[in-house]
Design a protein around this motif. Structure first.
Motif, PDB file in Angstrom:
ATOM      1  N   ALA A 116      11.615  -9.571 -24.574  1.00  0.00           N
ATOM      2  CA  ALA A 116      10.316 -10.265 -24.052  1.00  0.00           C
ATOM      3  C   ALA A 116       9.418  -9.192 -23.777  1.00  0.00           C
ATOM      4  O   ALA A 116       9.757  -7.890 -23.445  1.00  0.00           O
ATOM      5  CB  ALA A 116      10.712 -11.149 -22.961  1.00  0.00           C
ATOM      6  N   GLY A 117       8.198  -9.809 -23.717  1.00  0.00           N
ATOM      7  CA  GLY A 117       6.949  -8.843 -22.904  1.00  0.00           C
ATOM      8  C   GLY A 117       6.808  -9.625 -21.587  1.00  0.00           C
ATOM      9  O   GLY A 117       7.412 -10.617 -21.404  1.00  0.00           O
ATOM     10  N   ARG A 118       6.002  -8.979 -20.893  1.00  0.00           N
ATOM     11  CA  ARG A 118       5.698  -9.737 -19.739  1.00  0.00           C
ATOM     12  C   ARG A 118       4.315  -9.349 -18.966  1.00  0.00           C
ATOM     13  O   ARG A 118       3.823  -8.297 -19.352  1.00  0.00           O
ATOM     14  CB  ARG A 118       6.873  -9.146 -18.597  1.00  0.00           C
ATOM     15  CG  ARG A 118       7.262  -7.798 -18.615  1.00  0.00           C
ATOM     16  CD  ARG A 118       6.262  -7.055 -17.844  1.00  0.00           C
ATOM     17  NE  ARG A 118       6.685  -5.837 -17.016  1.00  0.00           N
ATOM     18  CZ  ARG A 118       5.997  -4.882 -16.328  1.00  0.00           C
ATOM     19  NH1 ARG A 118       4.780  -5.053 -16.136  1.00  0.00           N
ATOM     20  NH2 ARG A 118       6.539  -3.940 -15.692  1.00  0.00           N
TER      21      ARG A 118
ATOM     22  N   TYR B 276      14.696  -5.754 -16.362  1.00  0.00           N
ATOM     23  CA  TYR B 276      15.905  -5.991 -17.014  1.00  0.00           C
ATOM     24  C   TYR B 276      16.501  -7.375 -16.714  1.00  0.00           C
ATOM     25  O   TYR B 276      17.095  -8.108 -17.906  1.00  0.00           O
ATOM     26  CB  TYR B 276      17.130  -4.797 -16.419  1.00  0.00           C
ATOM     27  CG  TYR B 276      18.521  -5.023 -16.995  1.00  0.00           C
ATOM     28  CD1 TYR B 276      18.791  -4.790 -18.350  1.00  0.00           C
ATOM     29  CD2 TYR B 276      19.520  -5.758 -16.324  1.00  0.00           C
ATOM     30  CE1 TYR B 276      19.979  -5.021 -18.874  1.00  0.00           C
ATOM     31  CE2 TYR B 276      20.705  -5.688 -17.054  1.00  0.00           C
ATOM     32  CZ  TYR B 276      21.066  -5.567 -18.246  1.00  0.00           C
ATOM     33  OH  TYR B 276      22.218  -5.719 -18.752  1.00  0.00           O
ATOM     34  N   PHE B 277      16.338  -7.826 -15.575  1.00  0.00           N
ATOM     35  CA  PHE B 277      16.993  -9.191 -15.428  1.00  0.00           C
ATOM     36  C   PHE B 277      16.304 -10.210 -16.200  1.00  0.00           C
ATOM     37  O   PHE B 277      16.738 -11.172 -16.865  1.00  0.00           O
ATOM     38  CB  PHE B 277      16.447  -9.584 -13.880  1.00  0.00           C
ATOM     39  CG  PHE B 277      16.949 -10.964 -13.398  1.00  0.00           C
ATOM     40  CD1 PHE B 277      18.327 -11.411 -13.338  1.00  0.00           C
ATOM     41  CD2 PHE B 277      15.879 -11.829 -13.257  1.00  0.00           C
ATOM     42  CE1 PHE B 277      18.677 -12.740 -13.062  1.00  0.00           C
ATOM     43  CE2 PHE B 277      16.150 -13.287 -12.965  1.00  0.00           C
ATOM     44  CZ  PHE B 277      17.568 -13.586 -12.914  1.00  0.00           C
ATOM     45  N   GLN B 278      14.928  -9.871 -16.399  1.00  0.00           N
ATOM     46  CA  GLN B 278      13.880 -10.968 -17.261  1.00  0.00           C
ATOM     47  C   GLN B 278      14.291 -10.744 -18.861  1.00  0.00           C
ATOM     48  O   GLN B 278      13.359 -11.419 -19.575  1.00  0.00           O
ATOM     49  CB  GLN B 278      12.542 -11.075 -16.797  1.00  0.00           C
ATOM     50  CG  GLN B 278      12.336 -11.381 -15.592  1.00  0.00           C
ATOM     51  CD  GLN B 278      10.932 -11.757 -15.304  1.00  0.00           C
ATOM     52  OE1 GLN B 278      10.060 -10.614 -14.770  1.00  0.00           O
ATOM     53  NE2 GLN B 278      10.401 -12.731 -15.334  1.00  0.00           N
ATOM     54  N   GLY B 279      15.239  -9.738 -19.053  1.00  0.00           N
ATOM     55  CA  GLY B 279      15.181  -9.341 -20.643  1.00  0.00           C
ATOM     56  C   GLY B 279      14.110  -8.687 -21.251  1.00  0.00           C
ATOM     57  O   GLY B 279      13.939  -8.814 -22.523  1.00  0.00           O
ATOM     58  N   VAL B 280      13.070  -7.988 -20.517  1.00  0.00           N
ATOM     59  CA  VAL B 280      11.865  -7.389 -20.839  1.00  0.00           C
ATOM     60  C   VAL B 280      12.197  -6.070 -21.496  1.00  0.00           C
ATOM     61  O   VAL B 280      13.191  -5.414 -21.267  1.00  0.00           O
ATOM     62  CB  VAL B 280      11.087  -7.113 -19.877  1.00  0.00           C
ATOM     63  CG1 VAL B 280       9.808  -6.081 -20.139  1.00  0.00           C
ATOM     64  CG2 VAL B 280      10.497  -8.167 -19.147  1.00  0.00           C
TER      65      VAL B 280
END
Ligand code: GLU
Length: 327
Positions: A24-26, A206-210
């Protein structure tokens, strides 16, 4: 999504499989007020680079401090009105204290944390450590004895610092290539008990899968120390893309006081989302080859994305002229 990382002494080489976990991007705004044109441009670039890379796109409100009532909602509404979209739910850092605590304790259990009683002034006055970068924490509290700690604790609550075992670290940046910068004993928990940005950002990415961090290049120099913290926590490395900042006509970093530079202000002055998108597109630059002659108008983020080529992106800061003076 729950992931149970473990502390790892060796570099992490296993990345999540792209087919199972596309990455993912963020965009991660601090809700201290309205986003200005430079912030909107960075958000658009983050969204486009994620979309072009077939990544998910997530949002995170960094509300551990500097919060202005209602600002997060306004920021998200502004981004949506430009045509950006992201996965739900939006992550609010103020809800994540337990996670930061857990990851902080893992570092603590690994002997990677020490208490620091220095005031800001003491740090400024202390000579920098022999091999440290200018401004680096000189390590004053690194080797305090139990007794010294007890004495200091009577006068001041401690901050907690990382016992860094490297003095520099290298990250990969899409625009800057390999980039190495100093790593010092960064604060993980401030002395008022607040978790520090350098810990929170890493735990949350890390938690957000970035897997791709796009943000303003004022944060480039902090990327190596964040990547080092991530490495210690056993997280796979992310790719960075630090993008140029927006400047005002005096060449200083664009700020809200520089005239009409936020969407609400611009709307009030009679400008539309398409005007804003078109200015940003011109600054990247992105042009629609089907439209020749006259001003290029972009109606949506998707329209800009269609013609966006990161290879041709300008790496110069964007000088924003007050649109009220131009038109
Ligand atoms: N919240 C930070 C800011 O608004 C950005 C942090 C990041 O992107 O890592 O400046």
């Amino acid at each position: 999504m729950t992931r149970e990382p473990h502390l790892n002494a060796a570099p992490v080489t296993v990345s999540p499989s792209p087919s199972v976990h596309p990455g993912a991007g963020r965009y991660a705004p601090s809700p201290s007020g309205d986003l200005h044109l430079g912030n909107l441009r960075t958000a658009l670039l983050a969204w486009m680079l994620a979309r072009q890379g077939n990544l998910r796109f997530v949002m995170r409100v960094e509300d551990l401090d500097r919060v202005k009532e209602g600002a997060a909602q306004q920021q998200l509404a502004d981004l949506a009105s430009l045509g950006l979209d992201w996965e739900q739910p939006v992550l609010y850092q103020s809800t994540r204290r337990k996670a930061y605590q857990r990851e902080f304790e893992r570092l603590q259990e690994a002997g990677m944390v020490y208490e620091c009683y220095c005031t800001r002034r003491e740090i400024q006055q202390a000579a920098t450590a022999p091999h440290g970068a200018p401004g680096a924490y000189p390590g004053t509290c690194r080797e305090l004895s139990d007794q010294q700690r007890a004495e200091r604790r009577a006068h001041r609550a401690p901050a907690y610092r990382l016992r860094a075992e490297v003095s520099e670290y290298t990250v990969h940046d899409m625009f800057r290539g390999d980039y190495t910068a100093a790593v010092d004993d960064v604060v993980l928990v401030r002395n008022d008990g607040t978790f520090a940005y350098n810990l929170a950002v890493v735990v949350d990415d890390y938690f957000q899968g970035v897997t791709q961090v796009v943000r303003g290049d004022d944060l480039l120099s902090s990327a190596p120390r964040q990547a080092y913290v991530a490495h210690l926590l056993g997280y796979p490395p992310v790719t960075y893309a630090h993008v140029p900042l927006a400047l005002n006509e005096e060449g200083k970093r664009l700020a809200k006081r520089d005239g009409a530079v936020t969407l609400p202000q611009l709307r009030q002055a009679g400008f539309t989302e398409a005007d804003v998108l078109s200015w940003i597109a011109a600054s990247i630059p992105v042009a629609d080859p089907k439209k020749t002659g006259g001003a290029q108008v972009f109606e949506s983020a998707m329209h800009i994305l269609r013609f966006f080529d990161p290879q041709r992106m300008s790496l110069e800061p964007w000088t924003v002229r007050d649109p009220l003076k131009i038109s």
